[in-house]
Enzyme design. Sequence first.
Site, PDB file in Angstrom:
ATOM      1  N   SER A  66       0.800  -1.222   0.000  1.00  0.00           N
ATOM      2  CA  SER A  66       0.000   0.000   0.000  1.00  0.00           C
ATOM      3  C   SER A  66       0.834   1.274   0.000  1.00  0.00           C
ATOM      4  O   SER A  66       0.288   2.368  -0.111  1.00  0.00           O
ATOM      5  CB  SER A  66      -0.911   0.008   1.239  1.00  0.00           C
ATOM      6  OG  SER A  66      -0.146   0.023   2.419  1.00  0.00           O
ATOM      7  N   THR A  68      -2.795   2.959   2.801  1.00  0.00           N
ATOM      8  CA  THR A  68      -2.010   4.180   3.001  1.00  0.00           C
ATOM      9  C   THR A  68      -1.470   4.073   4.410  1.00  0.00           C
ATOM     10  O   THR A  68      -2.027   3.332   5.216  1.00  0.00           O
ATOM     11  CB  THR A  68      -2.942   5.414   2.933  1.00  0.00           C
ATOM     12  OG1 THR A  68      -3.379   5.592   1.587  1.00  0.00           O
ATOM     13  CG2 THR A  68      -2.267   6.704   3.374  1.00  0.00           C
ATOM     14  N   THR A 125       1.561   6.936   0.533  1.00  0.00           N
ATOM     15  CA  THR A 125       0.737   5.895  -0.101  1.00  0.00           C
ATOM     16  C   THR A 125       1.164   5.623  -1.537  1.00  0.00           C
ATOM     17  O   THR A 125       1.763   6.496  -2.187  1.00  0.00           O
ATOM     18  CB  THR A 125      -0.739   6.343  -0.127  1.00  0.00           C
ATOM     19  OG1 THR A 125      -1.568   5.259  -0.523  1.00  0.00           O
ATOM     20  CG2 THR A 125      -0.977   7.488  -1.090  1.00  0.00           C
ATOM     21  N   ARG A 129      -3.765   9.947 -11.663  1.00  0.00           N
ATOM     22  CA  ARG A 129      -4.724  10.275 -10.590  1.00  0.00           C
ATOM     23  C   ARG A 129      -3.969  10.559  -9.282  1.00  0.00           C
ATOM     24  O   ARG A 129      -3.064   9.838  -8.894  1.00  0.00           O
ATOM     25  CB  ARG A 129      -5.692   9.120 -10.398  1.00  0.00           C
ATOM     26  CG  ARG A 129      -6.704   9.282  -9.250  1.00  0.00           C
ATOM     27  CD  ARG A 129      -6.243   8.595  -7.994  1.00  0.00           C
ATOM     28  NE  ARG A 129      -7.283   8.516  -6.969  1.00  0.00           N
ATOM     29  CZ  ARG A 129      -7.062   8.100  -5.721  1.00  0.00           C
ATOM     30  NH1 ARG A 129      -5.858   7.719  -5.352  1.00  0.00           N
ATOM     31  NH2 ARG A 129      -8.038   8.055  -4.854  1.00  0.00           N
ATOM     32  N   GLY A 166      -4.552  11.182  -5.178  1.00  0.00           N
ATOM     33  CA  GLY A 166      -5.538  10.999  -4.114  1.00  0.00           C
ATOM     34  C   GLY A 166      -5.461  12.112  -3.087  1.00  0.00           C
ATOM     35  O   GLY A 166      -4.944  13.200  -3.340  1.00  0.00           O
ATOM     36  N   ASP A 167      -5.951  11.797  -1.912  1.00  0.00           N
ATOM     37  CA  ASP A 167      -5.984  12.793  -0.825  1.00  0.00           C
ATOM     38  C   ASP A 167      -4.658  12.922  -0.092  1.00  0.00           C
ATOM     39  O   ASP A 167      -4.384  13.946   0.541  1.00  0.00           O
ATOM     40  CB  ASP A 167      -7.046  12.383   0.204  1.00  0.00           C
ATOM     41  CG  ASP A 167      -6.777  10.981   0.761  1.00  0.00           C
ATOM     42  OD1 ASP A 167      -6.560  10.057  -0.040  1.00  0.00           O
ATOM     43  OD2 ASP A 167      -6.772  10.826   1.992  1.00  0.00           O
ATOM     44  N   THR A 190      -7.045   7.458   5.548  1.00  0.00           N
ATOM     45  CA  THR A 190      -6.834   6.435   4.523  1.00  0.00           C
ATOM     46  C   THR A 190      -8.205   6.090   3.957  1.00  0.00           C
ATOM     47  O   THR A 190      -9.230   6.410   4.548  1.00  0.00           O
ATOM     48  CB  THR A 190      -6.189   5.155   5.098  1.00  0.00           C
ATOM     49  OG1 THR A 190      -7.098   4.559   6.013  1.00  0.00           O
ATOM     50  CG2 THR A 190      -4.915   5.449   5.844  1.00  0.00           C
ATOM     51  N   GLY A 191      -8.182   5.404   2.821  1.00  0.00           N
ATOM     52  CA  GLY A 191      -9.460   5.038   2.215  1.00  0.00           C
ATOM     53  C   GLY A 191      -9.669   5.790   0.909  1.00  0.00           C
ATOM     54  O   GLY A 191      -8.708   6.288   0.307  1.00  0.00           O
ATOM     55  N   GLY A 217      -9.791   8.278  -1.448  1.00  0.00           N
ATOM     56  CA  GLY A 217      -9.290   9.641  -1.354  1.00  0.00           C
ATOM     57  C   GLY A 217     -10.257  10.681  -1.868  1.00  0.00           C
ATOM     58  O   GLY A 217     -10.258  11.834  -1.418  1.00  0.00           O
TER      59      GLY A 217
HETATM   60  N1  ASP Z   1      -6.369   7.444   0.298  1.00  0.00           N
HETATM   61  C1  ASP Z   1      -5.591   6.783  -0.693  1.00  0.00           C
HETATM   62  C2  ASP Z   1      -5.948   7.299  -2.030  1.00  0.00           C
HETATM   63  O1  ASP Z   1      -7.115   7.559  -2.271  1.00  0.00           O
HETATM   64  C3  ASP Z   1      -5.763   5.322  -0.748  1.00  0.00           C
HETATM   65  C4  ASP Z   1      -5.937   4.643   0.540  1.00  0.00           C
HETATM   66  O2  ASP Z   1      -5.791   5.187   1.583  1.00  0.00           O
HETATM   67  O3  ASP Z   1      -6.252   3.493   0.542  1.00  0.00           O
HETATM   68  O4  ASP Z   1      -5.093   7.368  -2.858  1.00  0.00           O
END
Ligand code: ASP
Length: 387
Positions: A98, A241, A259, A269, A271-272, A292-293, A295
């Site tokens: 990750s 992440t 991440t 792309r 992410g956050d 995390t998650g 984004g």
């Molecule tokens: N937040 C991260 C993203 O969207 C991915 C993740 O945390 O799983 O890139």
Amino acid sequence: MSEQGSERQKRSEIDRRKFVLHSVGLGAGALTLSRLPKARSRRNQQAAGTPLVVTSHSNETGGEAMRQAWEILDGGGTALDAVERGANVIEVDPEDSSVGYGGLPNENGVIQLDASIMDGRTYNAGAVASLENIKTPSSVARLVMERTDHVILVGIGALEFARSFGFQEEDLHTERSRAAWLRWREEHSDRDDWGPPDHLRNLPSPGPDGRDANRDANSGATGPGTNSGLVDQPLDFHYGTTNVLAVDSNGDISGITTTSGLSWKVNGRIGDSPIIGAGLYVDNDIGAAGATGRGEDVIKSCASFYIVLRMGQGRTPQEACEDACELIVQKYRNVNPNFFPSEKFVAVNKAGEYGAASMGNNRGRPRMTVRNAESLQVHEGTTLYTG
Ligand code: ASP
């Protein structure tokens, strides 16, 4: 080695053994509450001014990262150095899919890393996005913060910047990450032509819409922090992440989010994670938060900023993380009541309290590894809105 050094090493060894024992317990599904001091309490507090460091990773590497970060804090070092050390340990772990080396790639098979860092003491921040070929993006982000007047560098610019500081370019793929991507490329669509011809594949009869009617049924559920079953199971999108947040003995606060991003993402792309206020936020007077998650949800809700804002309004880290889940769920509820987002938040405050909350995934309660003067432990937060 000095007496002090060998004493510290002894202590770290003990910490590590304790952690490993604990991890084994987790792996065997033998997590007992008695082994998680304060795990269920909403206020996880230690004395103000006492250092702590946390990560959203709860596996053995997360424990090792916290052990090394703690050595810095325990020796009187800064939160900034501690979070960088902790993040680097996780970034270079080839087994972790990750983050950093061995992270899962985008749809073209290219590993593009995002990372951010924030130093509460100086109210300074740095980030890199879509950075390729460098194992430790959080250290590049730190240089963006300290050696430029900018906050984010992206793509080739970030790579050239890293090279100029002597970072080595390396292939970030491990055998495992490449195998996972190759497998995904063959399986990701029920309509495309990757992979062997149908008549040579051992598949059930194609469903009305495509080649493989069982693909969805076989797809493992994925969620924040997921990186298991990469090669053995059919692959869907994977999240993952790490956040590392610390308070040092001066009460200064720092954080990192790093991440490889959403697996199989569209080329380019972002992410956050590299966006200050979304994947990470630090306020030296209040605390720090990381996400995390998915984004896209985190960016739109400015979630880490929101969590720190809520802590500034008197909420505990645990409550503030739950507030961010609530905010996102409420927004989607108005648009599509059947959609369940899947983010996980972790937070600490200046007083040394910590918390974690997640939503919308079926993987149980969110975990974080916490190292403070008391112990090295895996803490479980709360899960809301599991759908
Ligand atoms: N937040 C991260 C993203 O969207 C991915 C993740 O945390 O799983 O890139």
